[in-house]
Design a protein around this motif. Structure first.
Motif, PDB file in Angstrom:
ATOM      1  N   ASP A   1      -3.893   4.846   9.196  1.00 28.72           N
ATOM      2  CA  ASP A   1      -3.826   5.118   7.757  1.00 28.72           C
ATOM      3  C   ASP A   1      -5.136   5.646   7.194  1.00 28.72           C
ATOM      4  N   TYR A   2      -6.260   5.321   7.839  1.00 36.38           N
ATOM      5  CA  TYR A   2      -7.561   5.661   7.274  1.00 36.38           C
ATOM      6  C   TYR A   2      -8.294   6.768   8.022  1.00 36.38           C
TER       7      TYR A   2
ATOM      8  N   LYS B   1     -12.899   2.892   2.158  1.00 37.58           N
ATOM      9  CA  LYS B   1     -11.512   3.045   1.712  1.00 37.58           C
ATOM     10  C   LYS B   1     -11.038   4.485   1.666  1.00 37.58           C
TER      11      LYS B   1
ATOM     12  N   TYR C   1     -14.363   1.094   8.706  1.00 41.88           N
ATOM     13  CA  TYR C   1     -12.955   0.863   8.417  1.00 41.88           C
ATOM     14  C   TYR C   1     -12.493  -0.484   8.978  1.00 41.88           C
TER      15      TYR C   1
ATOM     16  N   ASP D   1      -1.506   6.746  -2.749  1.00 44.91           N
ATOM     17  CA  ASP D   1      -2.739   7.392  -3.200  1.00 44.91           C
ATOM     18  C   ASP D   1      -2.385   8.238  -4.415  1.00 44.91           C
TER      19      ASP D   1
ATOM     20  N   GLU E   1     -18.312   8.063  -1.249  1.00 44.46           N
ATOM     21  CA  GLU E   1     -16.957   7.580  -1.518  1.00 44.46           C
ATOM     22  C   GLU E   1     -16.749   7.341  -3.008  1.00 44.46           C
TER      23      GLU E   1
ATOM     24  N   ARG F   1      -9.964   7.995   2.855  1.00 44.40           N
ATOM     25  CA  ARG F   1      -9.368   8.392   4.131  1.00 44.40           C
ATOM     26  C   ARG F   1     -10.063   9.653   4.653  1.00 44.40           C
TER      27      ARG F   1
ATOM     28  N   THR G   1      -8.926  11.233  -2.693  1.00 47.71           N
ATOM     29  CA  THR G   1      -8.614  10.034  -1.930  1.00 47.71           C
ATOM     30  C   THR G   1      -8.684  10.278  -0.425  1.00 47.71           C
ATOM     31  N   SER G   2      -8.720  11.553  -0.015  1.00 45.36           N
ATOM     32  CA  SER G   2      -8.826  11.924   1.397  1.00 45.36           C
ATOM     33  C   SER G   2      -9.714  13.140   1.536  1.00 45.36           C
TER      34      SER G   2
ATOM     35  N   ARG H   1       0.801  -1.224   0.000  1.00 46.76           N
ATOM     36  CA  ARG H   1       0.000   0.000   0.000  1.00 46.76           C
ATOM     37  C   ARG H   1       0.839   1.282   0.000  1.00 46.76           C
TER      38      ARG H   1
ATOM     39  N   SER I   1      -6.023   4.105  -4.354  1.00 46.99           N
ATOM     40  CA  SER I   1      -5.962   4.317  -2.907  1.00 46.99           C
ATOM     41  C   SER I   1      -5.109   3.204  -2.312  1.00 46.99           C
TER      42      SER I   1
END
Length: 553
Positions: A296-297, A270, A264, A517, A236, A272, A245-246, A58, A543
């Motif tokens: 991470d999320y 997924k 999560y 990402d 999402e 963030r 992605t965030s 990742r 992601s």
């Protein structure tokens, strides 16, 4: 001869060691994904570019030329970018992700030009959706021929027995019918701290400002867990489609954060999220007093406060009255002593404070409160959200106390048609002043405030750099001296947005060790013609190295 034969295994072992103890035939390290033959904007401190990226577990493990990366690594997935452009996953530094998702089931009133058009939309929507209430969002009286608030008359005529709650585009005003007012017990005598019930002919007109909206909103039946989860998944999907992605979700209750965390943990979400805390007693007990948390999320490290309302509904608190409403200076929606107490609690427990400030009086109040607590140079990364109208004397406070301006460039191009009428030419000099704010602090964060504005981050990129609407108006740009460069605008929606949330070690640039990402486009944000910027489609979104969106799929 025997001696020569005995040396052969030793030679082979030595050769294998020289090739990093991997396969003697390839000599390459293993990756999960390799992207080659692209133009990769790393957004590192030097704003360097690369051609290829290697990803494992990742995270980004290397960048370089295609030749370098393919010589060093092998992977089961190798993607030839064919010259496409790659950027760090885009980050919305200020939005309402959860609210956006929930609004997808409400009537969409964005861009409507009249009360009559809205009535037609509501009739169609209710005919399909049904339900005990009619809810909607997105109307803006400043887009109508008569730029005045509506009243409950038309809603009552068409929906006499069904309560109606329609939020203005900024969320700081609502238009309701008599049935909704009755259910909420709103009368001409109703008073609300930090809010207003507007009257017409001595009766509630149907317009509620800021905190007064809660009187009706709390009467709306809450959605089921299933409805919430479905809404989050759709939100999402929509974010990935435009390269987000965030997101930083600007103000949530504890129950929503717990739900997001559970998704999560189940591997069911997924995107963030930095979940900002609404200033509730439960959030202080459950989160603030236990200190920031981050994985991470999900990050929980920011307290969201409100100093005033919005400019479009004349709830933004001004030092002097509005030019087009001389008896009105707007609202402080939270008492100053309450704000300062909440800020001190956040400081004690290591939380960022992010305060909504639109008017110059609200900005001044919060800059002074921050200054009393921060005391001078610091790395607390406290933020002013919107920083929309600043008194000329107050800009230097951003630099003095290292306060992050968190801006939404599409607000400038949405408001430019009527802002000077509301503020007057003198105050406009300190309005939507993103260049000046960047120069004071050295960096800033860029968001959209969606669903107040469109979810697409390239709308904000275009507004920040070109300062025009999508029709190319005005020809020379709106206050063009306050525009950002394209590099600055890209940093503001990647590494600076991450930095504003203490997340720059995780994301925001394409560098070794960071989450993979990534956003891919066929056109170059750095060189495409101005008029094409907001139209550039996203080709793919990754992601953590996982392909979560691909155009045409």
């Amino acid at each position: 001869m025997k001696r020569i034969q005995s040396m052969i295994p030793v030679f082979l072992i030595t050769a294998c060691m020289i090739t990093y103890s991997t396969s003697c035939t390839t000599g390459r390290k293993e990756a999960d994904l390799i992207l080659t033959d692209g133009v990769v904007y790393t957004v590192d401190p030097q704003f360097t570019t690369a051609e290829a990226i290697a990803v494992k577990d990742r995270r980004i493990i290397d960048t370089g030329t295609t030749e370098e990366i393919t010589k060093r690594y092998s992977a089961p997935r190798v993607v030839d970018l064919q010259g496409a452009f790659v950027y760090p996953g885009w980050i919305d530094a200020h939005c309402h992700f959860f609210g956006y998702g929930m609004n997808l089931n409400s009537a969409d009133l964005v861009g409507t030009r009249s009360v009559e058009e809205i009535i037609t939309i509501l009739q169609t929507h209710h005919g399909k959706q049904g339900g005990a209430w009619i809810t909607g969002r997105g109307w803006d009286q400043n887009d109508w021929e008569v730029m005045e608030f509506p009243d409950r008359t038309m809603l009552d005529e068409h929906f006499p027995d069904i309560p109606v709650l329609l939020r203005r585009i900024d969320g700081h005003a609502a238009w309701v019918n008599t049935k909704a007012l009755e259910l909420a017990g709103v009368t001409p005598e109703t008073k609300v701290d930090g809010g207003s019930v507007l009257l017409k002919d001595g009766l509630p007109s149907g317009i509620l400002i800021d905190n007064a909206i809660d009187l009706v909103d709390r009467q709306v039946p809450p959605p089921s867990r299933e409805e919430i989860v479905q809404a989050l998944h759709q939100a999402e999907t929509n974010c990935f489609r435009v390269g987000l992605t965030s997101v930083n979700d600007a103000g949530l209750p504890a129950s929503t954060i717990r739900l997001i965390d559970s998704l999560y943990r189940a591997g069911d979400l997924k995107i963030r999220i930095n979940a900002w805390l609404s200033a509730t007693a439960e959030n202080f007990t459950e989160y603030v007093e236990k200190g920031p948390r981050q994985n991470d999320y999900l990050t929980v490290n920011t307290l969201k406060l409100f100093a005033d309302g919005a400019l479009g509904s004349r709830g933004a608190r001004m030092i002097e009255p509005y030019t087009d409403d001389p008896g009105n200076s707007g609202l402080f929606v939270t008492p100053g002593e309450v704000l300062e107490n909440q800020c001190r609690k956040a400081y004690e427990h290591g939380f960022i404070v992010a305060t909504h400030c639109i008017g110059d009086a609200a900005n001044r109040r919060m800059l002074q409160i921050y200054g009393r607590i921060l005391g001078g140079d610091n790395d607390r990364r406290w933020r002013i959200e919107h920083a929309q109208v600043i008194h000329p004397d107050d800009f230097e406070l951003f630099g003095r106390y290292r306060i992050t301006p968190s801006v939404q460039p599409t607000h400038a191009t949405s408001d430019m048609y009527w802002a000077e009428q509301r503020l007057g030419p003198e105050r406009m000099e300190g309005a939507y002043a993103y260049r000046r704010l960047l120069d004071e602090n050295g960096w800033l964060a860029d968001g959209s405030d969606f669903p107040v504005e469109d979810i697409n981050p390239l709308y904000g990129f275009y507004a920040a750099t070109v300062r025009k609407d999508h029709a190319g108006v005005p020809g020379g740009g709106f206050m063009p001296e306050q525009a950002l460069t394209r590099e600055e605008a890209l940093r503001a929606m990647t590494i600076w947005a991450a930095r504003a949330a203490f997340e720059e070690h995780l994301k925001g640039s394409i560098e070794k060790g960071k989450l993979a990402d990534l956003v891919i486009t066929d056109k170059d944000l750095m060189t495409a013609p101005d008029e094409e910027l907001f139209r550039i489609p996203v080709k793919a979104t990754y992601s953590g190295g996982e392909l979560v969106y691909e155009a045409g799929e």
